[in-house]
Design a protein around this motif. Sequence first.
Motif, PDB file in Angstrom:
ATOM      1  N   GLN A   1      -0.272  -8.850  -7.519  1.00 14.11           N
ATOM      2  CA  GLN A   1      -0.031  -7.444  -7.243  1.00 14.11           C
ATOM      3  C   GLN A   1       0.777  -7.313  -5.952  1.00 14.11           C
ATOM      4  OE1 GLN A   1      -3.602  -5.138  -7.120  1.00 14.11           O
ATOM      5  NE2 GLN A   1      -2.547  -3.207  -6.787  1.00 14.11           N
ATOM      6  N   VAL A   2       1.696  -6.348  -5.925  1.00 12.71           N
ATOM      7  CA  VAL A   2       2.561  -6.129  -4.773  1.00 12.71           C
ATOM      8  C   VAL A   2       2.433  -4.683  -4.325  1.00 12.71           C
ATOM      9  CG1 VAL A   2       4.956  -6.006  -3.994  1.00 12.71           C
ATOM     10  CG2 VAL A   2       4.197  -7.933  -5.405  1.00 12.71           C
ATOM     11  N   GLN A   3       2.400  -4.491  -3.014  1.00  9.39           N
ATOM     12  CA  GLN A   3       2.368  -3.140  -2.455  1.00  9.39           C
ATOM     13  C   GLN A   3       3.446  -2.965  -1.403  1.00  9.39           C
ATOM     14  OE1 GLN A   3      -1.784  -2.767  -1.041  1.00  9.39           O
ATOM     15  NE2 GLN A   3      -1.968  -1.008  -2.403  1.00  9.39           N
ATOM     16  N   LEU A   4       4.002  -1.760  -1.333  1.00 10.16           N
ATOM     17  CA  LEU A   4       4.893  -1.366  -0.253  1.00 10.16           C
ATOM     18  C   LEU A   4       4.197  -0.253   0.507  1.00 10.16           C
ATOM     19  CD1 LEU A   4       8.397  -1.166  -1.995  1.00 10.16           C
ATOM     20  CD2 LEU A   4       7.344  -3.108  -0.843  1.00 10.16           C
ATOM     21  N   VAL A   5       4.012  -0.454   1.799  1.00  9.95           N
ATOM     22  CA  VAL A   5       3.315   0.537   2.612  1.00  9.95           C
ATOM     23  C   VAL A   5       4.240   1.020   3.714  1.00  9.95           C
ATOM     24  CG1 VAL A   5       1.335   1.002   4.093  1.00  9.95           C
ATOM     25  CG2 VAL A   5       1.085  -0.507   2.113  1.00  9.95           C
ATOM     26  N   GLU A   6       4.511   2.328   3.703  1.00  9.26           N
ATOM     27  CA  GLU A   6       5.415   2.929   4.681  1.00  9.26           C
ATOM     28  C   GLU A   6       4.629   3.543   5.834  1.00  9.26           C
ATOM     29  OE1 GLU A   6       7.923   4.426   0.843  1.00  9.26           O
ATOM     30  OE2 GLU A   6       5.938   5.051   1.515  1.00  9.26           O
ATOM     31  N   SER A   7       5.300   3.659   6.973  1.00  4.93           N
ATOM     32  CA  SER A   7       4.726   4.341   8.128  1.00  4.93           C
ATOM     33  C   SER A   7       5.852   4.856   9.007  1.00  4.93           C
ATOM     34  CB  SER A   7       3.825   3.398   8.927  1.00  4.93           C
ATOM     35  OG  SER A   7       4.563   2.288   9.398  1.00  4.93           O
ATOM     36  N   GLY A   8       5.520   5.790   9.894  1.00  5.54           N
ATOM     37  CA  GLY A   8       6.489   6.240  10.881  1.00  5.54           C
ATOM     38  C   GLY A   8       7.024   7.642  10.686  1.00  5.54           C
ATOM     39  N   GLY A   9       6.670   8.300   9.599  1.00  6.56           N
ATOM     40  CA  GLY A   9       7.150   9.657   9.402  1.00  6.56           C
ATOM     41  C   GLY A   9       6.472  10.632  10.341  1.00  6.56           C
TER      42      GLY A   9
END
Length: 120
Positions: A1-9
Motif C-alpha cells: 500500500q502507498v500513501q501520499l501525505v501533504e502538509s503546509g497549506g
Amino acid sequence: QVQLVESGGGLVQPGGSLRLSCAASGNIFSVSGMAWYRQAPGKQRDLVARITSSSTNYADSVKGRFTISRDNAKNTVFLQMNSLKPEDTAVYYCNAQIRRIGGIPLENYWGQGTQVTVSS
C-alpha cells in the motif's frame, strides 16, 4: 500500500509565501514523476508544476513565483510558493507515479489535498 501525505497549506495574505510538502510512503520500489495540481471551487483540476529526474515544468500562471523540488531519499516533493495571489486559492493535490515492490508497473497516486487560501 502507498500513501501520499501533504502538509503546509493554510491562509496567507496576498504577496506572502507558503511551502507545501508531500511525502510518499509504503511499499515503494521507486518514484518516477511527482507533481502538484490544484482545483479551485467549480473548476477543473489543473497541473501547477511537475518534476522528473531530468526536468521541471510549470503552468504559465505560476512561472517565476513557484518552485518545485524533491528529496529523492525521502520520496518527498515540495512546492515553494512566493508572491501569492488571491487567484492561487485552491485545494492543492500531490501526484506521483510510483512502482511498488514486487515488479508491479508504475501506478498513479494522489494525496488527499491541502487547502491554500490567499486573502487579506
